[in-house]
Design a protein around this motif. Structure first.
Motif, PDB file in Angstrom:
ATOM      1  N   LEU A  28      32.703  33.319  46.646  1.00  0.00           N
ATOM      2  CA  LEU A  28      31.380  32.182  45.922  1.00  0.00           C
ATOM      3  C   LEU A  28      31.871  31.862  44.590  1.00  0.00           C
ATOM      4  O   LEU A  28      31.930  30.722  44.136  1.00  0.00           O
ATOM      5  CB  LEU A  28      30.027  33.023  46.154  1.00  0.00           C
ATOM      6  CG  LEU A  28      29.642  33.128  47.377  1.00  0.00           C
ATOM      7  CD1 LEU A  28      28.104  33.713  47.381  1.00  0.00           C
ATOM      8  CD2 LEU A  28      29.577  31.905  48.374  1.00  0.00           C
ATOM      9  N   GLU A  29      32.490  32.841  43.792  1.00  0.00           N
ATOM     10  CA  GLU A  29      32.940  32.554  42.271  1.00  0.00           C
ATOM     11  C   GLU A  29      34.021  31.398  42.383  1.00  0.00           C
ATOM     12  O   GLU A  29      34.030  30.617  41.679  1.00  0.00           O
ATOM     13  CB  GLU A  29      33.222  33.951  41.753  1.00  0.00           C
ATOM     14  CG  GLU A  29      31.910  34.734  41.585  1.00  0.00           C
ATOM     15  CD  GLU A  29      32.518  35.858  40.486  1.00  0.00           C
ATOM     16  OE1 GLU A  29      33.391  35.862  39.817  1.00  0.00           O
ATOM     17  OE2 GLU A  29      31.595  36.996  40.468  1.00  0.00           O
ATOM     18  N   VAL A  30      34.898  31.863  43.313  1.00  0.00           N
ATOM     19  CA  VAL A  30      35.983  31.219  43.544  1.00  0.00           C
ATOM     20  C   VAL A  30      36.042  29.698  44.083  1.00  0.00           C
ATOM     21  O   VAL A  30      36.386  28.750  43.319  1.00  0.00           O
ATOM     22  CB  VAL A  30      37.135  31.690  44.587  1.00  0.00           C
ATOM     23  CG1 VAL A  30      38.417  30.756  45.000  1.00  0.00           C
ATOM     24  CG2 VAL A  30      37.840  33.025  43.969  1.00  0.00           C
ATOM     25  N   MET A  31      34.982  29.768  44.861  1.00  0.00           N
ATOM     26  CA  MET A  31      34.536  28.394  45.507  1.00  0.00           C
ATOM     27  C   MET A  31      33.689  27.400  44.290  1.00  0.00           C
ATOM     28  O   MET A  31      34.065  26.488  44.124  1.00  0.00           O
ATOM     29  CB  MET A  31      33.732  28.322  46.517  1.00  0.00           C
ATOM     30  CG  MET A  31      33.155  27.148  47.201  1.00  0.00           C
ATOM     31  SD  MET A  31      31.883  27.214  48.515  1.00  0.00           S
ATOM     32  CE  MET A  31      33.049  28.025  49.714  1.00  0.00           C
ATOM     33  N   HIS A  32      32.965  28.022  43.435  1.00  0.00           N
ATOM     34  CA  HIS A  32      32.258  27.438  42.395  1.00  0.00           C
ATOM     35  C   HIS A  32      33.353  27.118  41.347  1.00  0.00           C
ATOM     36  O   HIS A  32      33.033  25.816  40.754  1.00  0.00           O
ATOM     37  CB  HIS A  32      31.349  28.219  41.504  1.00  0.00           C
ATOM     38  CG  HIS A  32      30.908  27.836  40.398  1.00  0.00           C
ATOM     39  ND1 HIS A  32      29.821  26.879  40.336  1.00  0.00           N
ATOM     40  CD2 HIS A  32      30.879  28.120  39.136  1.00  0.00           C
ATOM     41  CE1 HIS A  32      29.241  26.453  39.332  1.00  0.00           C
ATOM     42  NE2 HIS A  32      30.166  27.289  38.490  1.00  0.00           N
ATOM     43  N   ASP A  33      34.105  27.756  41.024  1.00  0.00           N
ATOM     44  CA  ASP A  33      35.344  27.429  39.947  1.00  0.00           C
ATOM     45  C   ASP A  33      36.312  26.544  40.458  1.00  0.00           C
ATOM     46  O   ASP A  33      36.547  25.418  39.597  1.00  0.00           O
ATOM     47  CB  ASP A  33      35.926  28.765  39.420  1.00  0.00           C
ATOM     48  CG  ASP A  33      35.067  29.618  38.608  1.00  0.00           C
ATOM     49  OD1 ASP A  33      34.163  29.154  38.431  1.00  0.00           O
ATOM     50  OD2 ASP A  33      35.663  30.613  38.312  1.00  0.00           O
ATOM     51  N   CYS A  34      36.520  26.479  41.515  1.00  0.00           N
ATOM     52  CA  CYS A  34      37.354  25.352  42.185  1.00  0.00           C
ATOM     53  C   CYS A  34      36.849  24.159  42.002  1.00  0.00           C
ATOM     54  O   CYS A  34      37.293  22.824  41.796  1.00  0.00           O
ATOM     55  CB  CYS A  34      37.986  25.766  43.626  1.00  0.00           C
ATOM     56  SG  CYS A  34      39.086  26.981  43.582  1.00  0.00           S
ATOM     57  N   ARG A  35      35.506  23.880  42.348  1.00  0.00           N
ATOM     58  CA  ARG A  35      34.798  22.833  42.516  1.00  0.00           C
ATOM     59  C   ARG A  35      34.687  22.192  41.118  1.00  0.00           C
ATOM     60  O   ARG A  35      34.975  21.009  40.797  1.00  0.00           O
ATOM     61  CB  ARG A  35      33.453  23.062  43.261  1.00  0.00           C
ATOM     62  CG  ARG A  35      33.242  22.898  44.537  1.00  0.00           C
ATOM     63  CD  ARG A  35      32.015  23.193  45.031  1.00  0.00           C
ATOM     64  NE  ARG A  35      31.646  23.053  46.144  1.00  0.00           N
ATOM     65  CZ  ARG A  35      30.674  23.317  47.003  1.00  0.00           C
ATOM     66  NH1 ARG A  35      29.612  23.886  46.495  1.00  0.00           N
ATOM     67  NH2 ARG A  35      30.469  23.222  48.372  1.00  0.00           N
ATOM     68  N   SER A  36      34.386  22.974  40.225  1.00  0.00           N
ATOM     69  CA  SER A  36      34.224  22.739  38.526  1.00  0.00           C
ATOM     70  C   SER A  36      35.647  22.154  37.874  1.00  0.00           C
ATOM     71  O   SER A  36      35.427  21.508  37.198  1.00  0.00           O
ATOM     72  CB  SER A  36      33.832  23.919  37.660  1.00  0.00           C
ATOM     73  OG  SER A  36      34.827  24.791  37.677  1.00  0.00           O
ATOM     74  N   ARG A  37      36.581  22.458  38.949  1.00  0.00           N
ATOM     75  CA  ARG A  37      38.050  21.881  38.300  1.00  0.00           C
ATOM     76  C   ARG A  37      38.529  20.864  39.264  1.00  0.00           C
ATOM     77  O   ARG A  37      39.888  20.551  39.241  1.00  0.00           O
ATOM     78  CB  ARG A  37      39.034  23.063  38.110  1.00  0.00           C
ATOM     79  CG  ARG A  37      38.774  24.154  37.216  1.00  0.00           C
ATOM     80  CD  ARG A  37      39.476  25.262  37.173  1.00  0.00           C
ATOM     81  NE  ARG A  37      39.193  26.000  36.015  1.00  0.00           N
ATOM     82  CZ  ARG A  37      38.071  26.770  35.707  1.00  0.00           C
ATOM     83  NH1 ARG A  37      37.072  26.814  36.378  1.00  0.00           N
ATOM     84  NH2 ARG A  37      38.061  27.288  34.538  1.00  0.00           N
ATOM     85  N   GLY A  38      37.743  20.283  40.000  1.00  0.00           N
ATOM     86  CA  GLY A  38      38.118  19.138  40.851  1.00  0.00           C
ATOM     87  C   GLY A  38      38.662  19.157  42.048  1.00  0.00           C
ATOM     88  O   GLY A  38      39.127  18.496  42.733  1.00  0.00           O
TER      89      GLY A  38
END
Length: 337
Positions: A259-269
């Motif tokens: 879930l952390e990875v998914m959030h961070d990937c989205r925040s970086r486009g």
């Protein structure tokens, strides 16, 4: 002072033994008599003398639970299941949290024994012969969960190695050829117990080793990076998403990391799964609120807690440690890969 069993017996015109059978739902009594006794007990607000009951049984009817923390939803679900099952069996749970501190864990164990817990359910951060000698010195039934200590202690868990291997096999069949593995520090092996994480890591490696022979066109090598929790973005840059022909998947050793990875990937486009696939492990209950749905490995944490409580209570009441078979797991086909 509340009414006693003897007084209930006098009011109902029955023996003390008959009242005891009615209050504890044991056979050998008619339904009519049972209803009458329970009615009188309610009218007079009967409360059992737990101290006397414990003395009579030779037990305190308490179970100790030692977990890392409750931040991980898996542990929260586990604690709930243990408490519910123990309560159904007439036991009260004392929950202690160690914060993954080996010395705190030992202190929690000593305190539970000093408080006369009949048995303990332990998710251990300790391991080794010296620690096992300390456990044996507690003279208390102990059932382990999640992190295995050794075959000396009943263990409730799944085949983490096989489960991860099968899950990564699913990714290989979907065409993924570059992998980033996100997990806690594996270098802790030998200092703390990381049995579960180690088994999942071994399963990941074995899947790639077996998969290398199955890749057509001579493309038998996989690019991989193994990193701890928050360094996966650097790993992605090293693998270079724009280069090569293979799709990239981030394999996480638990859903919390995923879930952390998914959030961070989205925040970086980065789009999931178009740019990068993400896989978790545990199928925690909060995933129903997440979009896209996370692909993960499911096992029944409710069953974990129930089996652990039943196993420990069987040892407490029968005097021998029962064996517990490995629990079932399955791949959950989500939308993140």
């Amino acid at each position: 002072m509340g009414i006693t069993i003897k007084q209930i017996a006098e009011l109902c015109g029955v023996s003390i033994g008959t009242v005891d059978r009615a209050l504890n739902d044991r056979p050998g009594i008619s339904e009519k008599t049972k209803r009458r006794i329970l009615e009188v007990a309610r009218e007079h607000q009967y409360r059992p003398d737990l101290t006397a009951r414990s003395l009579a049984r030779g037990r305190t009817m308490t179970i100790g639970v030692v977990l890392f923390d409750l931040y991980n939803r898996s542990f929260a679900q586990l604690a709930n299941a243990i408490e519910r099952r123990s309560r159904e069996r007439g036991y009260i749970v004392h929950l202690t949290l160690t914060g993954k501190d080996p010395e705190m864990e030992k202190n929690c164990l000593r305190q539970l024994v000093q408080r006369k817990a009949d048995g303990i359910i332990l998710c251990s951060v300790n391991e080794g012969a010296r620690f096992e000698e300390e456990l044996r010195g507690l003279l208390t039934p102990i059932v382990t969960v999640c992190n295995r200590i050794s075959d000396r202690w009943p263990y409730v868990g799944i085949d983490d190695r096989g489960a991860m291997k099968e899950a990564v096999g699913q990714l290989l069949r979907k065409g993924y050829r570059r992998f980033v593995y996100v997990c806690p520090p594996l270098a802790d092996r030998g200092r703390v117990n990381i049995h579960t994480q180690e088994q999942r890591w071994i399963g990941f490696r074995e899947a790639l080793e077996d998969g290398a022979d199955a890749v057509s066109g001579g493309q038998g090598k996989f690019e991989t990076a193994v990193i701890a929790q928050r360094d996966y973005l650097d790993a992605l840059r090293r693998l270079d998403l724009a280069a090569g022909t293979g799709k990239t998947a981030i394999v996480c050793s638990c859903d919390a990391y995923a879930l952390e990875v998914m959030h961070d990937c989205r925040s970086r486009g980065l789009r999931v799964p178009e740019d990068v696939g993400i896989m978790g492990f545990d199928n925690i209950d909060m995933l129903k609120y997440v979009s896209p749905r996370l692909s993960t490995v499911h096992y029944d944490m409710e069953e974990f807690g129930t089996r652990a409580a039943d196993s420990l209570i069987a040892w407490i009441e029968r005097g021998e440690a029962p064996s517990v078979p490995s629990l079932a797991y399955r791949w959950i086909e989500g939308e993140s890969v």
